[in-house]
Design a protein around this motif. Structure first.
Motif, PDB file in Angstrom:
ATOM      1  N   ILE A  20       7.384  -3.553   8.721  1.00 49.46           N
ATOM      2  CA  ILE A  20       7.052  -2.323   9.690  1.00 49.46           C
ATOM      3  C   ILE A  20       5.777  -1.944   9.584  1.00 49.46           C
ATOM      4  N   LEU A  21       5.140  -1.231  10.412  1.00 48.77           N
ATOM      5  CA  LEU A  21       3.619  -0.940  10.196  1.00 48.77           C
ATOM      6  C   LEU A  21       3.669   0.284   9.192  1.00 48.77           C
ATOM      7  N   GLU A  22       4.682   1.017   9.209  1.00 51.23           N
ATOM      8  CA  GLU A  22       4.998   2.272   8.212  1.00 51.23           C
ATOM      9  C   GLU A  22       4.616   1.499   6.624  1.00 51.23           C
ATOM     10  N   ASP A  23       5.003   0.144   6.573  1.00 50.89           N
ATOM     11  CA  ASP A  23       5.073  -0.350   5.187  1.00 50.89           C
ATOM     12  C   ASP A  23       3.372  -0.619   4.661  1.00 50.89           C
ATOM     13  N   ALA A  24       2.691  -0.297   5.649  1.00 50.59           N
ATOM     14  CA  ALA A  24       1.181  -0.593   5.102  1.00 50.59           C
ATOM     15  C   ALA A  24       0.944  -0.073   3.648  1.00 50.59           C
ATOM     16  N   PRO A  25       0.885   1.582   3.598  1.00 50.28           N
ATOM     17  CA  PRO A  25       0.439   2.248   2.478  1.00 50.28           C
ATOM     18  C   PRO A  25       1.462   1.751   1.070  1.00 50.28           C
ATOM     19  N   PHE A  26       2.348   1.188   1.323  1.00 52.04           N
ATOM     20  CA  PHE A  26       3.135   0.683   0.203  1.00 52.04           C
ATOM     21  C   PHE A  26       2.444  -0.709  -0.172  1.00 52.04           C
ATOM     22  N   MET A  27       2.338  -1.369   0.934  1.00 53.99           N
ATOM     23  CA  MET A  27       1.770  -2.963   0.682  1.00 53.99           C
ATOM     24  C   MET A  27       0.557  -2.693   0.072  1.00 53.99           C
ATOM     25  N   PHE A  28      -0.509  -1.930   0.403  1.00 56.40           N
ATOM     26  CA  PHE A  28      -1.623  -1.680  -0.130  1.00 56.40           C
ATOM     27  C   PHE A  28      -1.723  -1.573  -1.549  1.00 56.40           C
ATOM     28  N   LYS A  29      -0.571  -1.221  -2.144  1.00 57.88           N
ATOM     29  CA  LYS A  29      -0.593  -0.933  -3.853  1.00 57.88           C
ATOM     30  C   LYS A  29      -0.822  -2.167  -4.452  1.00 57.88           C
ATOM     31  N   TRP A  30      -0.322  -3.271  -3.653  1.00 62.11           N
ATOM     32  CA  TRP A  30      -0.373  -4.474  -4.458  1.00 62.11           C
ATOM     33  C   TRP A  30      -1.576  -5.342  -3.818  1.00 62.11           C
ATOM     34  N   THR A  31      -1.767  -5.442  -2.428  1.00 59.40           N
ATOM     35  CA  THR A  31      -3.098  -6.033  -1.722  1.00 59.40           C
ATOM     36  C   THR A  31      -4.402  -5.596  -2.426  1.00 59.40           C
ATOM     37  N   ASN A  32      -4.208  -4.315  -3.018  1.00 63.90           N
ATOM     38  CA  ASN A  32      -5.463  -3.790  -3.404  1.00 63.90           C
ATOM     39  C   ASN A  32      -5.704  -4.137  -4.765  1.00 63.90           C
ATOM     40  N   ASP A  33      -4.801  -4.658  -5.438  1.00 68.94           N
ATOM     41  CA  ASP A  33      -4.715  -4.794  -6.984  1.00 68.94           C
ATOM     42  C   ASP A  33      -5.122  -6.431  -7.296  1.00 68.94           C
ATOM     43  N   VAL A  34      -6.403  -6.456  -7.941  1.00 64.52           N
ATOM     44  CA  VAL A  34      -6.746  -7.767  -8.209  1.00 64.52           C
ATOM     45  C   VAL A  34      -5.953  -8.491  -9.299  1.00 64.52           C
ATOM     46  N   ARG A  35      -5.320  -7.687  -9.740  1.00 58.11           N
ATOM     47  CA  ARG A  35      -4.330  -8.302 -10.984  1.00 58.11           C
ATOM     48  C   ARG A  35      -3.095  -9.073 -10.176  1.00 58.11           C
ATOM     49  N   VAL A  36      -2.684  -8.884  -8.947  1.00 57.81           N
ATOM     50  CA  VAL A  36      -1.838  -9.399  -8.143  1.00 57.81           C
ATOM     51  C   VAL A  36      -2.596 -10.523  -7.163  1.00 57.81           C
ATOM     52  N   THR A  37      -3.683 -10.206  -6.642  1.00 61.98           N
ATOM     53  CA  THR A  37      -4.212 -10.955  -5.523  1.00 61.98           C
ATOM     54  C   THR A  37      -5.169 -12.080  -6.392  1.00 61.98           C
ATOM     55  N   GLN A  38      -5.452 -12.116  -7.430  1.00 62.94           N
ATOM     56  CA  GLN A  38      -6.235 -13.184  -8.188  1.00 62.94           C
ATOM     57  C   GLN A  38      -5.830 -14.523  -7.935  1.00 62.94           C
ATOM     58  N   TYR A  39      -4.545 -14.717  -7.794  1.00 58.39           N
ATOM     59  CA  TYR A  39      -3.853 -15.990  -7.596  1.00 58.39           C
ATOM     60  C   TYR A  39      -3.395 -16.262  -6.107  1.00 58.39           C
ATOM     61  N   LEU A  40      -3.754 -15.409  -5.218  1.00 56.21           N
ATOM     62  CA  LEU A  40      -3.310 -15.520  -3.874  1.00 56.21           C
ATOM     63  C   LEU A  40      -4.895 -16.040  -2.992  1.00 56.21           C
ATOM     64  N   GLU A  76      17.882   0.566  -5.032  1.00 56.90           N
ATOM     65  CA  GLU A  76      18.025   1.983  -5.651  1.00 56.90           C
ATOM     66  C   GLU A  76      17.274   3.125  -5.020  1.00 56.90           C
ATOM     67  N   ASP A  77      16.078   2.799  -4.689  1.00 57.01           N
ATOM     68  CA  ASP A  77      15.348   3.948  -3.958  1.00 57.01           C
ATOM     69  C   ASP A  77      14.669   3.570  -2.477  1.00 57.01           C
ATOM     70  N   LEU A  78      14.955   2.316  -1.986  1.00 57.94           N
ATOM     71  CA  LEU A  78      14.510   1.729  -0.902  1.00 57.94           C
ATOM     72  C   LEU A  78      12.712   1.503  -0.730  1.00 57.94           C
ATOM     73  N   GLU A  79      12.234   1.582  -2.034  1.00 56.95           N
ATOM     74  CA  GLU A  79      10.714   1.410  -2.023  1.00 56.95           C
ATOM     75  C   GLU A  79      10.268   0.146  -1.873  1.00 56.95           C
ATOM     76  N   VAL A  80       9.329  -0.287  -1.014  1.00 58.38           N
ATOM     77  CA  VAL A  80       8.898  -1.300  -0.714  1.00 58.38           C
ATOM     78  C   VAL A  80       7.756  -1.917  -1.959  1.00 58.38           C
ATOM     79  N   ILE A  81       8.026  -2.918  -2.432  1.00 55.59           N
ATOM     80  CA  ILE A  81       7.412  -3.385  -3.743  1.00 55.59           C
ATOM     81  C   ILE A  81       6.701  -4.750  -3.736  1.00 55.59           C
ATOM     82  N   GLY A  82       6.989  -5.379  -2.708  1.00 54.28           N
ATOM     83  CA  GLY A  82       6.368  -6.640  -2.567  1.00 54.28           C
ATOM     84  C   GLY A  82       6.687  -7.490  -1.432  1.00 54.28           C
ATOM     85  N   SER A  83       6.117  -8.525  -1.078  1.00 54.28           N
ATOM     86  CA  SER A  83       6.263  -9.492   0.129  1.00 54.28           C
ATOM     87  C   SER A  83       6.996 -10.864  -0.451  1.00 54.28           C
TER      88      SER A  83
END
Ligand SMILES: CC(C)(COP(=O)(O)OP(=O)(O)OC[C@H]1O[C@@H](n2cnc3c(N)ncnc32)[C@H](O)[C@@H]1OP(=O)(O)O)[C@@H](O)C(=O)NCCC(=O)NCCS
Length: 191
Positions: A20-40, A76-83
């Motif tokens: 859902i659109l409200e997930d964007a700030p949570f998604m940004f925590k990994w899409t903004n992190d080059v440690r995650v995106t370097q292989y994408l 446990e906390d319904l936090e969005v942590i990935g896709s």
């Protein structure tokens, strides 16, 4: 677009649901992190708006059963942590490809190895796929480990320059596969 079936998937520690659109700030925590995106393939996001645009395109353009993308939430906390997502690469051959990413501070807790078998099961039983492929850069062995732990079989140990990352260029890759006629299913829990 309309999703005609219930896409939600529940595993022991995780809930998968459409974004859902409200997930964007949570998604940004990994899409903004080059440690995650370097292989994408996509560029490292510079703003929450970029993440929102991706989610918006998934909501509007994902056409079930050809493409399914899920947000990964901790029960446990319904936090969005990935896709994680499956895209059909050939309708006629009933072939698809799975890809995934997780926020850096949640790595190595076994989450993706837990989730992937359920997503493959969904792909076989609800997306009319017979063969699902997953590829990983040889520089990213953790992803290969996830595929192996999800009972996929290694088919190609080395495909030279198989994909191009916006950040790090061409990557030699390995391919794992799973097939609908032999895969042991992981049915979603009912909450
Ligand atoms: C790949 C990714 C999704 C893995 O998710 P995860 O939840 O951390 O994976 P898991 O914890 O289920 O399993 C990781 C396994 O790799 C192992 N591992 C971690 N780093 C490793 C390394 N450098 N070399 C070899 N194995 C490694 C872990 O020990 C674990 O195996 P184990 O359970 O036998 O100990 C996560 O690292 C990620 O988001 N990476 C960036 C995006 C990405 O690469 N996506 C995949 C593109 S193909």
């Amino acid at each position: 677009m309309k999703k005609p079936i219930n896409m939600n998937i529940v595993t022991p520690r995780i809930i998968l649901r459409p974004f859902i659109l409200e997930d964007a700030p949570f998604m940004f925590k990994w899409t903004n992190d080059v440690r995650v995106t370097q292989y994408l393939r996509f560029n490292t996001h510079k703003s929450v708006a970029e993440s929102m645009r991706i989610i918006s395109s998934w909501i509007e353009k994902d056409t079930f059963p050809q493409i399914c993308n899920w947000a990964i939430l901790k029960r446990e906390d319904l936090e969005v942590i990935g896709s994680i997502g499956i895209g059909t690469t050939s309708v006629i051959d009933e072939r698809g490809e799975v890809g995934y990413a997780l926020r850096f501070d949640e790595w190595n807790k076994g989450y993706m190895s837990e989730i992937l078998p359920y997503v493959l099961t969904f792909g076989f039983d609800n997306m009319n796929l017979h063969r699902i492929e997953a590829t990983h850069s040889l520089l990213n062995p953790a992803s290969g480990k996830v595929m192996k732990k999800a009972h996929m079989s290694k088919e190609c140990p080395l495909m030279r320059h198989y994909y191009k990352s916006s950040q790090t260029g061409f990557h030699d890759s390995a391919m794992y596969v799973a097939f609908s006629d032999t895969y042991n299913r992981y049915p979603s829990e009912i909450l």
